[in-house]
Design a protein around this motif. Sequence first.
Motif, PDB file in Angstrom:
ATOM      1  N   SER A  65      50.072  37.973  57.353  1.00 46.28           N
ATOM      2  CA  SER A  65      50.489  36.640  56.868  1.00 46.28           C
ATOM      3  C   SER A  65      50.135  36.349  54.513  1.00 46.28           C
ATOM      4  CB  SER A  65      50.261  35.413  57.237  1.00 46.28           C
ATOM      5  OG  SER A  65      48.994  35.188  57.325  1.00 46.28           O
ATOM      6  N   GLU A  66      48.220  37.097  54.446  1.00 54.61           N
ATOM      7  CA  GLU A  66      47.771  36.788  53.485  1.00 54.61           C
ATOM      8  C   GLU A  66      48.246  37.608  52.164  1.00 54.61           C
ATOM      9  OE1 GLU A  66      45.563  35.139  52.480  1.00 54.61           O
ATOM     10  OE2 GLU A  66      45.776  33.297  54.380  1.00 54.61           O
ATOM     11  N   MET A  67      48.789  39.027  52.852  1.00 55.68           N
ATOM     12  CA  MET A  67      49.128  39.538  51.897  1.00 55.68           C
ATOM     13  C   MET A  67      50.207  39.555  51.801  1.00 55.68           C
ATOM     14  SD  MET A  67      47.644  43.678  53.854  1.00 55.68           S
ATOM     15  CE  MET A  67      46.246  44.043  53.832  1.00 55.68           C
ATOM     16  N   ASP A  68      51.251  38.983  51.881  1.00 55.27           N
ATOM     17  CA  ASP A  68      52.665  38.692  51.590  1.00 55.27           C
ATOM     18  C   ASP A  68      52.394  37.599  50.543  1.00 55.27           C
ATOM     19  OD1 ASP A  68      53.967  39.986  53.496  1.00 55.27           O
ATOM     20  OD2 ASP A  68      54.083  38.528  55.233  1.00 55.27           O
ATOM     21  N   ASN A  69      50.944  36.898  49.851  1.00 58.98           N
ATOM     22  CA  ASN A  69      51.685  36.296  49.085  1.00 58.98           C
ATOM     23  C   ASN A  69      50.565  37.301  47.477  1.00 58.98           C
ATOM     24  OD1 ASN A  69      52.285  34.262  50.405  1.00 58.98           O
ATOM     25  ND2 ASN A  69      50.358  33.365  51.475  1.00 58.98           N
ATOM     26  N   TRP A  70      50.516  38.341  47.395  1.00 62.02           N
ATOM     27  CA  TRP A  70      49.619  39.628  46.646  1.00 62.02           C
ATOM     28  C   TRP A  70      51.336  39.384  46.008  1.00 62.02           C
ATOM     29  CZ3 TRP A  70      45.928  42.994  49.983  1.00 62.02           C
ATOM     30  CH2 TRP A  70      44.641  42.324  50.359  1.00 62.02           C
ATOM     31  N   ILE A  71      50.554  39.650  44.555  1.00 60.94           N
ATOM     32  CA  ILE A  71      51.363  40.305  43.801  1.00 60.94           C
ATOM     33  C   ILE A  71      50.928  41.031  43.041  1.00 60.94           C
ATOM     34  CG2 ILE A  71      52.516  38.903  41.205  1.00 60.94           C
ATOM     35  CD1 ILE A  71      51.792  36.755  41.773  1.00 60.94           C
ATOM     36  N   TYR A  72      51.124  42.522  42.565  1.00 62.58           N
ATOM     37  CA  TYR A  72      51.379  43.126  42.191  1.00 62.58           C
ATOM     38  C   TYR A  72      51.643  43.864  41.146  1.00 62.58           C
ATOM     39  CZ  TYR A  72      50.497  45.806  46.386  1.00 62.58           C
ATOM     40  OH  TYR A  72      50.035  46.194  47.688  1.00 62.58           O
ATOM     41  N   PRO A  73      50.232  44.341  40.369  1.00 66.96           N
ATOM     42  CA  PRO A  73      49.738  45.583  40.736  1.00 66.96           C
ATOM     43  C   PRO A  73      47.823  44.501  41.167  1.00 66.96           C
ATOM     44  CG  PRO A  73      49.327  45.219  38.044  1.00 66.96           C
ATOM     45  CD  PRO A  73      50.664  44.319  38.439  1.00 66.96           C
ATOM     46  N   LEU A  74      47.586  45.132  41.540  1.00 71.44           N
ATOM     47  CA  LEU A  74      46.091  44.193  42.833  1.00 71.44           C
ATOM     48  C   LEU A  74      44.948  44.128  41.170  1.00 71.44           C
ATOM     49  CD1 LEU A  74      46.339  45.263  45.894  1.00 71.44           C
ATOM     50  CD2 LEU A  74      47.878  42.790  44.613  1.00 71.44           C
ATOM     51  N   ASN A  75      44.357  43.433  41.125  1.00 69.32           N
ATOM     52  CA  ASN A  75      43.485  43.545  40.696  1.00 69.32           C
ATOM     53  C   ASN A  75      41.530  43.171  41.035  1.00 69.32           C
ATOM     54  OD1 ASN A  75      44.609  43.477  37.586  1.00 69.32           O
ATOM     55  ND2 ASN A  75      45.429  41.927  38.303  1.00 69.32           N
ATOM     56  N   PHE A  76      40.982  43.968  41.130  1.00 70.43           N
ATOM     57  CA  PHE A  76      39.713  44.814  41.957  1.00 70.43           C
ATOM     58  C   PHE A  76      38.366  44.489  40.654  1.00 70.43           C
ATOM     59  CE2 PHE A  76      42.262  46.785  44.469  1.00 70.43           C
ATOM     60  CZ  PHE A  76      42.524  46.165  45.845  1.00 70.43           C
ATOM     61  N   ILE A  77      37.771  42.705  40.190  1.00 70.62           N
ATOM     62  CA  ILE A  77      36.775  43.011  39.528  1.00 70.62           C
ATOM     63  C   ILE A  77      35.354  42.168  40.101  1.00 70.62           C
ATOM     64  CG2 ILE A  77      38.285  42.040  37.839  1.00 70.62           C
ATOM     65  CD1 ILE A  77      37.464  39.470  38.865  1.00 70.62           C
ATOM     66  N   ASP A  78      34.629  42.829  39.511  1.00 64.87           N
ATOM     67  CA  ASP A  78      32.561  42.814  39.956  1.00 64.87           C
ATOM     68  C   ASP A  78      31.753  42.504  39.114  1.00 64.87           C
ATOM     69  OD1 ASP A  78      30.930  43.152  42.334  1.00 64.87           O
ATOM     70  OD2 ASP A  78      30.217  44.040  41.129  1.00 64.87           O
ATOM     71  N   PHE A  79      31.289  41.446  39.066  1.00 67.07           N
ATOM     72  CA  PHE A  79      30.065  40.922  38.545  1.00 67.07           C
ATOM     73  C   PHE A  79      29.077  41.174  38.923  1.00 67.07           C
ATOM     74  CE2 PHE A  79      32.645  36.603  37.656  1.00 67.07           C
ATOM     75  CZ  PHE A  79      34.140  37.932  37.091  1.00 67.07           C
ATOM     76  N   GLU A  80      28.238  41.598  37.178  1.00 66.90           N
ATOM     77  CA  GLU A  80      26.420  41.889  37.841  1.00 66.90           C
ATOM     78  C   GLU A  80      25.834  41.015  37.058  1.00 66.90           C
ATOM     79  OE1 GLU A  80      25.405  43.744  39.834  1.00 66.90           O
ATOM     80  OE2 GLU A  80      26.668  45.221  40.464  1.00 66.90           O
ATOM     81  N   THR A  81      25.287  40.337  37.727  1.00 66.25           N
ATOM     82  CA  THR A  81      24.164  38.956  36.850  1.00 66.25           C
ATOM     83  C   THR A  81      23.197  38.898  36.938  1.00 66.25           C
ATOM     84  OG1 THR A  81      24.781  37.109  38.070  1.00 66.25           O
ATOM     85  CG2 THR A  81      26.513  37.355  36.944  1.00 66.25           C
TER      86      THR A  81
END
Length: 641
Positions: free
Chosen positions: A363-379
């Motif tokens: 049900s969560e994945m049904d709401n995803w819009i492609y393309p998927l963007n994965f981000i990670d920060f270093e701070t």
Amino acid sequence: MRYLTKSRFKLAAECPRKLTYTGKPEYRNTKQDDTFLQSLADGGFQVGELAKRLYPGGIEVTDKGNAEALAETAELLKRDTVTLFEPAIAYGNLLVRADVLVKSGASLKLVEVKSKSFDPTNPQIEGKKGLLAAARPYIEDIAFQDYVIRSAFPDSCVTSYLLFPDKSRQAGLDQMNQLFKIDRSGPRVQVICDPRADLLSPAEALLFELNAAPYIALVHANGIAAPGGTFSLPEAAKRWAEAYAAETPLPAAIGAQCAKCEFKASFGDRLKSGHAECWKEANNWSDGELTEPTILDLWNYRGKQKLMDQGVRRLAEVTQQDIKFTPGAHGLSNSERQWLQIDGLPVEHKAAGFFLDHDYLASEMDNWIYPLNFIDFETATVALPFHRGMRPYESVAFQFSHHVMEADGSLRHESEFLLAEPGSFPNFEFARALKAALSQNEGSVFRWAAHENTILVHILQQLQSRDDAPADKDDLIAFLQTLITGGARAMIDLKALAQKGYFHPSTKGSNSIKKVLPAVLETSTFLKERYAQPLYGAANGIPSKNFKGMAWWSADELGLVQDPYKKLIEAADSEWVEIEASDEDLDIAAGGQATMAYARLQYEALDDATRASLKAKLLRYCELDTLAMAMVVEAWQEALR
């Protein structure tokens, strides 16, 4: 003489039995990281050097040996007026090396410098029941030093202070964070001080001197509460000093605090485990009995001490009533997740080797819009501000990585950002680069945990409040507002999805990506087939900006899947080392490595080759973080198919 120093006193206040293990190389100690790098990362060296400028004419006691330092200090204190840095003061078998000691006639002023930020308008030191837990270690520290100095100089008038970076103040000059540089090229570390630092007043230095007397009085009134009992400060100091001097182990007072014990070795470790010795002694267990999970392993449960007081030791002894078991309405509840850890996988999930809530994740994945963007920060949080108007320990976002997954499953490392040039404030450039990266498509954006949201909110506040915000601040504000919680394109937290929709026994309930990635690699046929070949970063493979022909899936001689993070560390040189940590601390520990590297790039005099090497490590590590997020999603998608 084996002295009880202030660091050993603090250790004993955590657990007196630790005095048996500290300083002994035969015992595993997971906190034995490079203290120099840690001080660099948390701002300790900068704050310490800045503090010295507030006490002009100070003389540093440079002798490291106790006898020599005590003799040098005694000689210097013969003067009627003198300011000393790192003087050695002993009383019996108690010893302190004070940060600052100012003598004026019969008066002695003790100053303990702390790199922890402090807001004098909201001290957060004392609560209704006494000292707050977060403040207790540094208040007991200054109380111990005060006791030793008063005892050593009974005829002197002693006053004690804590000196903190004051986060209620704003910097009055630019480039404060570049006032102190370090040079490790010679046999000793040298601090290179900018002449501007010597001209700073206490207010301009952003340091606040707090009179510790009322808080020291609380320590004497309430005593030192440590595992094994509560003692007055003199009693605790005497008891612990005698045990340490005689190398006599104090009783093993086990409790919930043992979960964070640094003297814990893994099974099969070549070094001894102080943690294991304590639990064997306290429970009369054999070595074999130590292998079974204990209540300390239970994820996210605050009632461990209460159950231990009732005699519960084994994880299997915990009942549904103990954890107040309640089924979740949409995905796993916390207590359901805890029960999976206690009772094991349901029968229908044992063959797969993991639990996955199909309905919830689908049900969560049904709401995803492609393309998927994965981000990670270093701070990082920098002790001394970059620019006029900033406060101590404002967050700095210096790096991100960005992977993109298309609807057909194709994956690529799309973009990255790193700005770690000395003195360069990166936040606005960071926001601009992130906008450029994520504006290439309208797909869903993913983070792992709340950190990325917190950082973007902070940058938003800086853009909205600073006089020197860039000309495109309105565009940046509008963009960032779409990504934060409540925004039109709000980032989706994969860690929250893992917590409610996925459980693997090897994670012990943890949702750290450092635990979840090895778990999905162990069970996913798709990941094995895709990443066992050296296609990551290869021509016609998965595009990468920092790797060439990398195979992320591999097994050791026992057939166990190797952790990609360990593989990355092993491929690096010795300056990038593995941090041992437990459960949710893993993400913090990994981020700490990046912070240390960033601090070196900011404050250390490095040659070009070392600087380039550190940047390359940062880029590879951050890229692996976003690749790991994509791998987890790929494994979940496979399970749902």
